[in-house]
Scaffold this motif. Sequence first.
Motif, PDB file in Angstrom:
ATOM      1  N   ALA A  72      42.714  45.904  38.888  1.00  0.00           N
ATOM      2  CA  ALA A  72      43.088  44.262  39.203  1.00  0.00           C
ATOM      3  C   ALA A  72      41.751  43.582  38.873  1.00  0.00           C
ATOM      4  O   ALA A  72      41.816  42.488  38.146  1.00  0.00           O
ATOM      5  CB  ALA A  72      43.128  44.001  40.687  1.00  0.00           C
ATOM      6  N   ASN A 105      41.586  40.723  35.584  1.00  0.00           N
ATOM      7  CA  ASN A 105      40.912  39.288  35.884  1.00  0.00           C
ATOM      8  C   ASN A 105      39.832  39.147  34.808  1.00  0.00           C
ATOM      9  O   ASN A 105      39.932  37.849  34.197  1.00  0.00           O
ATOM     10  CB  ASN A 105      40.352  39.331  37.291  1.00  0.00           C
ATOM     11  CG  ASN A 105      41.248  39.188  38.487  1.00  0.00           C
ATOM     12  OD1 ASN A 105      42.352  38.682  38.166  1.00  0.00           O
ATOM     13  ND2 ASN A 105      40.731  39.686  39.544  1.00  0.00           N
ATOM     14  N   SER A 126      46.825  38.694  34.817  1.00  0.00           N
ATOM     15  CA  SER A 126      47.391  38.952  36.273  1.00  0.00           C
ATOM     16  C   SER A 126      48.120  40.104  36.287  1.00  0.00           C
ATOM     17  O   SER A 126      48.383  40.595  35.532  1.00  0.00           O
ATOM     18  CB  SER A 126      48.084  37.834  36.411  1.00  0.00           C
ATOM     19  OG  SER A 126      49.296  37.654  35.871  1.00  0.00           O
TER      20      SER A 126
END
Length: 301
Positions: free
Chosen positions: A105, A109, A114
């Motif tokens: 994750a 970013n 996403s």
Amino acid sequence: ADKKRIDVTLNVAADVDDIDADDRRLKQMLVNLLSNAVKFTPEGGQAGLDVTGDAATNTVVFTVWDTGIGIAEQDMDKLFTPFAQIDSGLSRQYEGSGLGLALTARMVNLCGGSIAVESEPDRGSCFTLSLPWRREDAAPLEILLKDPHQLAQEAPVVAPSPAEPPQRTDGREPLVLLAEDNEPNINALREFLAQQGYALATARTGREAIDLARSARPDIVLMDIEVPDMDGLEAIRSLRADPKTAGISLIAVTALVLPGDRERCMAAGADGFISKPLNTHALSAAIDGLLQPLANDGGES
């Protein structure tokens, strides 16, 4: 995947031939997602990677899916939290420290993209990774999409280095304890360390590393932060808290390469920090720097 007889498929849309991306981060993200897909899918199940492009939104979408155990709705919020495991029973059955998805994750970013997930218990999961397709300020970078069977079992291993490793001066063969659960990494490091004249002991979980450190009294520990059972940071803290192992040199080895990650490893008690994929010269320099006082003392501690 082959050991569990999982059918892994790859489907790439014809118009997705190249993208502007950080190939190292992209590879690590896909490795993390595919490894999880295989890990949490029972024998004889299915998993796959689908790649599509949307020219209108300038987005390339990587979808990693499986027919595995799935995730309950109440556990969704924990998925991308570092070191969080959705169920202690599952963590014992499906080894892992809970870092892979959190790292993925954060890398997403950094790449301006996403990540989303859809899942249902006992029916499988679907992770969707959306990234910018082409950037005007970057030259196109061709991404070779490997067979997902290979990607699902792959992890960064030791990168070759032309530099000569530092040499010890006392003629003693130091013992290195490697805490690592990835077999390709273990094999690569075993070969490299043997070439440098180091004896090697291997632990595949955090708890096993602690037990071996107490019994074998290694000169140095290479602690992968993502080892199963007990994560590397907790293992480092335990080693530092035990008078029998508090004086052992510790190097944290991890794919966590974002701001603050090095500081967290050092705060836990590590003497050094090296990120994957490992550079052999940097690894040799780190080991030699920590063992040099031992070498100067003729092996006495």
